[in-house]
Design an enzyme around this catalytic site. Structure first.
Site, PDB file in Angstrom:
ATOM      1  N   LYS A   1     -86.963 -84.810 -99.555  1.00 38.51           N
ATOM      2  CA  LYS A   1     -85.589 -84.938 -98.756  1.00 38.51           C
ATOM      3  C   LYS A   1     -84.690 -83.762 -99.282  1.00 38.51           C
ATOM      4  CE  LYS A   1     -83.963 -88.876-101.173  1.00 38.51           C
ATOM      5  NZ  LYS A   1     -83.968 -90.115-101.536  1.00 38.51           N
TER       6      LYS A   1
ATOM      7  N   ARG B   1     -78.570-101.205 -97.474  1.00 38.62           N
ATOM      8  CA  ARG B   1     -78.385 -99.949 -96.916  1.00 38.62           C
ATOM      9  C   ARG B   1     -79.146 -99.868 -95.553  1.00 38.62           C
ATOM     10  NH1 ARG B   1     -79.875 -94.111-100.137  1.00 38.62           N
ATOM     11  NH2 ARG B   1     -81.850 -95.118 -99.875  1.00 38.62           N
TER      12      ARG B   1
ATOM     13  N   MET C   1     -63.819 -69.034-103.728  1.00 39.38           N
ATOM     14  CA  MET C   1     -64.821 -69.464-102.981  1.00 39.38           C
ATOM     15  C   MET C   1     -66.109 -68.779-103.008  1.00 39.38           C
ATOM     16  SD  MET C   1     -64.931 -68.863 -98.644  1.00 39.38           S
ATOM     17  CE  MET C   1     -63.487 -69.752 -98.453  1.00 39.38           C
TER      18      MET C   1
ATOM     19  N   TYR D   1     -56.253 -67.734-109.159  1.00 41.79           N
ATOM     20  CA  TYR D   1     -55.400 -68.059-108.075  1.00 41.79           C
ATOM     21  C   TYR D   1     -54.291 -69.164-108.999  1.00 41.79           C
ATOM     22  CZ  TYR D   1     -57.801 -66.750-103.958  1.00 41.79           C
ATOM     23  OH  TYR D   1     -58.369 -66.074-102.907  1.00 41.79           O
TER      24      TYR D   1
HETATM   25  C1  LIG Z   1     -84.522 -90.783-102.661  1.00 42.58           C
HETATM   26  C2  LIG Z   1     -85.265 -91.964-102.312  1.00 42.58           C
HETATM   27  C3  LIG Z   1     -86.246 -92.247-103.253  1.00 42.58           C
HETATM   28  C4  LIG Z   1     -86.456 -91.276-104.525  1.00 42.58           C
HETATM   29  O1  LIG Z   1     -85.405 -91.733-105.561  1.00 42.58           O
HETATM   30  P1  LIG Z   1     -85.181 -90.884-107.004  1.00 42.58           P
HETATM   31  O2  LIG Z   1     -84.253 -91.574-107.735  1.00 42.58           O
HETATM   32  O3  LIG Z   1     -84.850 -89.713-106.800  1.00 42.58           O
HETATM   33  O4  LIG Z   1     -86.539 -90.936-107.550  1.00 42.58           O
HETATM   34  C5  LIG Z   1     -87.080 -93.104-103.323  1.00 42.58           C
HETATM   35  N1  LIG Z   1     -86.911 -94.127-102.103  1.00 42.58           N
HETATM   36  C6  LIG Z   1     -86.047 -93.885-101.131  1.00 42.58           C
HETATM   37  C7  LIG Z   1     -86.103 -94.735-100.136  1.00 42.58           C
HETATM   38  C8  LIG Z   1     -84.975 -92.716-101.278  1.00 42.58           C
HETATM   39  O5  LIG Z   1     -84.178 -92.597-100.412  1.00 42.58           O
END
Ligand SMILES: *Cc1c(COP(=O)(O)O)cnc(C)c1O
Length: 814
Positions: free
Chosen positions: A484, A582, A759, A710
């Site tokens: 992801k 969540r 920036m 700045y």
């Molecule tokens: C991101 C995620 C993981 C992986 O987590 P890490 O701590 O990066 O290993 C596993 N399961 C779910 C549902 C996640 O959102």
């Protein structure tokens, strides 16, 4: 090579199980992906801790490979190929190489040492190739696998070999010695690298010296510690900066701005030698080369004229983004037949585009007459399905007609002046040429031009980290890798391709769009979408993605579409909320979910998962356990009532490390793959994956009292040298990292950030650093590493990694 397979039975002490003992072998392979595998390949099915090549045999047979060295015959393959059954396939590969080596009698230079092996090998190749047909190990093929593969490439036209051997622990060198059997030994140096594998320095020296046990001569830097281990039949040929009794005594060095003059005595005479380097390591490596040339009786004039042309050795095959959406594989410094084969395999593994072009210079030192050589090259080009060959050089131009779709140019300059007419777009391009052709100019033309900041991704480190976590899994436990957020900022598609090659079981993404772009890029692995919006359900189905369903509302919505589309057993993943709060079905909705799913045939529960809130925090160990217990209870209930056996999974990276007994059927690896651990001890065992680099745009010196940036937030209290670097908060560098908190690394030294991060730029203090405009700057990588930065900024490494903006170019290399 031409060997009849039945002769291999005795060479390998193997058991025979086959259909055609008269089959001939003309090459060796251990790489199941190589398109160079053919009917005459002997495939050694190597078994690693996490990867077993026996799994690929069935596919290979379907692709026409007929000869295998295995530990057992895989099921359903018995009648379709020849099998040589051995106890250990790696040992068999080594045995085969040792036998093959014994068929040749010419001199072989064997190199070992802690540093400099590959450089000395490349330089010796350059220095000696005007007079010899040299076979040398490609790149740094110096391991238990690399050495046999290097030696197997010898053919009857070679008359000098240069092979390097690298070991990291005891008992490895004996094996490499029987394969290389060097006649001339070169010990480059004994440093402190890889000390872990040895009891002490003494043992390390003694083990390395095993390579030279049968050599006629050993070249080394004079030292009593080494001389203890030189065998009686080996002549010592030593050099020294200190000891006049060495055969070559270097009594003076004069270091100028870009070159060094060495003054040495040899056989009672004094000589001078200029080399184009000033650093200590290069000087020592050059002296090793000098020793070999002296041993071969070269005159001092010839030595001088060749050695002044030595060059820095760039050993990486780099994958770069090119113009017009091309991918470039840059191998622009060598062109021999063996390294062409390797480069073509890399091109194939990149597998980005259907269309493939190879830009190739004349090939040197194959030892074969040109007709034969270019016919072999053409054959490789065909088996690797290359669409177009662009040949550069007078010789390859003569053989243009050997290739089916080939354009040629006599020189690189001629190619460059025709560049505009050659359409390069949406293709993979391998650039492979001998140094003298200066193909780096072609790379510059083809490389996509953005600003000078890049995030370099080490693909080997990703493989290493994957294997590290795989080794913690119980047998049969599957692995899903989370890619992801663009692979945690490291690049989605490229990493997914690598993971597909490593045969991970699943990929996980956050949103449907991410999954779609992976599918469009050709990824075939199943992909779970963590957070599918109901508006994306149609696309999910169309692209064969698999949604995580986490609520009754989502379940109803998905089932409605599944019914409309008349789907049958479409895979879905049920997410349970066990305490993270969540996403997920809460305990009190589980019964209703079960009732809805009962008897439904439009979907199939492919897996049941939950996610832990505190797998990285020992303070909440009990809470973490309570999540696991609840998960086990709820998922068991769903399985019993629906009478199903889905994949169960709850552990993320920290979970894999801290809860090894609750792996269930699968784990979900995320941050660990990218080289980051939440645990300091484990962090040491992972390899760094991403290095964010830039360059110095400008340097100036300001007097005490002046300010930088700045708001005049840095005031110089003394004369200060300031370097400006073209990377800023728009690239993802936190402003909080400025104003004296953070630093970058230049020439391995810390340069503190002065004033506020802008920036697109930031300024650093280089008062104490000997650096110039254009020099490389490391923003993060080994030092500072992402975990360190995160800690200082009161955040977590995840945020640092995923903040790096998409305008920063990603460059992948092995
Ligand atoms: C991101 C995620 C993981 C992986 O987590 P890490 O701590 O990066 O290993 C596993 N399961 C779910 C549902 C996640 O959102």
């Amino acid at each position: 090579m031409s060997i009849i397979i039945k002769n291999c039975i005795s060479i390998l002490d193997a058991k025979w199980f086959g259909i055609n003992p008269e089959a001939t072998i003309d090459n060796i392979s251990i790489d199941s992906r190589s398109l160079q595998n053919s009917t005459h390949t002997l495939f050694f099915a190597l078994v690693g801790p996490n990867n077993d090549a026996h799994h690929y045999i069935k596919d290979l047979i379907e692709n026409g490979v007929k000869n295998f060295v295995v530990t057992h015959v895989p099921p359903n393959c018995e009648d379709s190929a020849n099998f040589l059954i051995v106890e250990n396939t790696l040992a068999a590969l080594q045995q085969f190489a040792a036998y093959y080596r014994s068929l040749f009698e010419f001199p072989i230079i064997g190199l070992t040492g802690s540093n400099g092996k590959t450089i000395v090998k490349e330089w010796l190749n350059f220095l000696l190739s005007p007079d010899y047909n040299v076979i040398r190990s490609p790149k740094s093929y110096n391991s238990q696998v690399g050495v046999p593969l290097s030696v197997i490439a010898i053919n009857e036209k070679h008359n000098l070999g240069i092979f390097e051997a690298g070991i990291s622990t005891v008992s490895e060198m004996d094996k490499l010695e029987t394969i290389i059997k060097p006649t001339i030994g070169v010990l480059t140096n004994i440093g402190s690298s890889h000390d872990e594998g040895f009891a002490d320095l003494e043992e390390k020296i003694q083990q390395k010296m095993l390579l030279f046990q049968d050599a006629e001569v050993l070249i080394y830097q004079k030292s009593a510690q080494i001389e203890k281990h030189i065998s009686a039949k080996t002549k010592a040929f030593s050099w020294s900066f200190k000891d006049e009794n060495a055969n070559v005594f270097v009594f003076k060095k004069e270091i100028a701005s870009h070159e060094t003059t060495l003054f040495y005595t040899y056989k009672g005479n004094s000589y001078e030698l200029k080399i184009p380097f000033i650093d200590k390591a290069s000087i020592e490596n050059a002296i090793s080369c000098l020793m070999v040339l002296l041993y071969f009786d070269y005159e001092s004039d010839a030595i001088q004229s060749r050695m002044e042309m030595l060059f820095p050795v760039e050993m990486r095959l780099e994958v770069k983004n090119g113009i017009n959406n091309c991918t470039i594989i840059d191998d622009s410094y060598s062109s021999d037949f063996q390294s062409l084969k390797i480069a073509l395999d890399v091109l194939e593994s990149q597998n980005q585009f259907q269309k493939k072009t190879v830009i190739l210079s004349d090939i040197f030192q194959s030892g074969f007459p040109n007709e034969q050589l270019y016919a072999k090259v053409a054959q490789l080009i065909v088996s690797n399905k290359i669409n177009r060959v662009i040949g550069i050089g007078t010789t390859i131009s003569e053989f243009k007609d050997t290739f089916s779709n080939c354009i040629t140019f006599k020189t690189t300059a001629e190619f460059i002046s025709n560049f505009e007419k050659l359409d390069f777009s949406n293709e993979s391009i391998l650039i492979k040429g001998a140094r003298s052709f200066q193909f780096e100019e072609i790379v510059t033309l083809l490389e996509e031009k953005t600003h000078e900041t890049v995030l370099e991704i080490n693909l080997n480190a990703i493989s290493y980290n994957l294997n590290f976590f795989k080794s913690k899994l119980k047998p049969k436990v599957k692995i899903m890798v989370m890619v992801k957020a663009f692979g945690y900022g490291n690049g989605g598609l490229e990493i997914a391709k690598l993971l597909e090659h490593h045969k991970v079981d699943y990929l996980g993404v956050a949103f449907a769009d991410e999954g779609i772009s992976l599918k469009n890029g050709g990824i075939k692995l199943p992909i779970m979408v963590l957070n599918p919006e109901s508006t994306s359900f149609s696309a999910i189905i169309q692209y064969g993605l698999e949604p995580e369903i986490y609520s009754l509302k989502g379940l109803h919505a998905f089932l409605k579409i599944a019914k409309q589309k008349n789907l049958s057993h479409f895979p879905i993943h049920i997410k349970l909320d066990t305490g993270m709060h969540r996403l997920g079905f809460e305990e009190n909705t589980v019964d209703e979910m079960i009732a809805i799913l009962k008897g439904n045939t439009n979907v199939r529960v492919q897996s049941i998962l939950s996610h832990m809130a505190t797998s990285d925090d020992s303070k909440y160990y009990d809470f973490a356990l309570s999540q696991i217990v609840l998960y086990d209870k709820l998922s068991s209930k769903i399985m019993t009532e629906l009478e199903i056996h889905p994949i169960r999974h709850i552990l993320n990276t920290s979970g894999i490390s801290n809860f090894p007994d609750t792996q269930f059927d699968m784990v979900r690896l995320g941050i660990g793959l990218y080289g980051v651990s939440n645990d300091a001890e484990e962090q040491k065992k992972l390899e760094n994956v991403g290095t964010l680099k830039s360059i110095i745009s400008q340097i100036r010196t300001i007097p005490a009292g002046d300010s930088v940036g700045y708001g005049r937030r840095f005031m110089a209290d003394k004369q200060t040298k300031v370097a400006t670097i073209p990377i800023g908060y728009a690239d993802g560098i936190a402003r909080a990292w400025g104003n004296g908190v953070g630093y970058v690394t230049i020439k391995e030294q810390k340069a503190t950030i002065l004033g506020s991060v802008c920036m697109d730029m930031l300024m650093v203090d280089v008062t104490e650093i000997d650096c110039a405009e254009g020099d490389e700057v490391i923003i993060f990588g080994e030092n500072p590493n992402v975990s360190f930065i995160a800690e200082k900024l009161n955040t977590i490494p995840y945020e640092i990694l995923t903040s790096i903006s998409q305008r920063v170019k990603r460059v992948f290399y092995r």
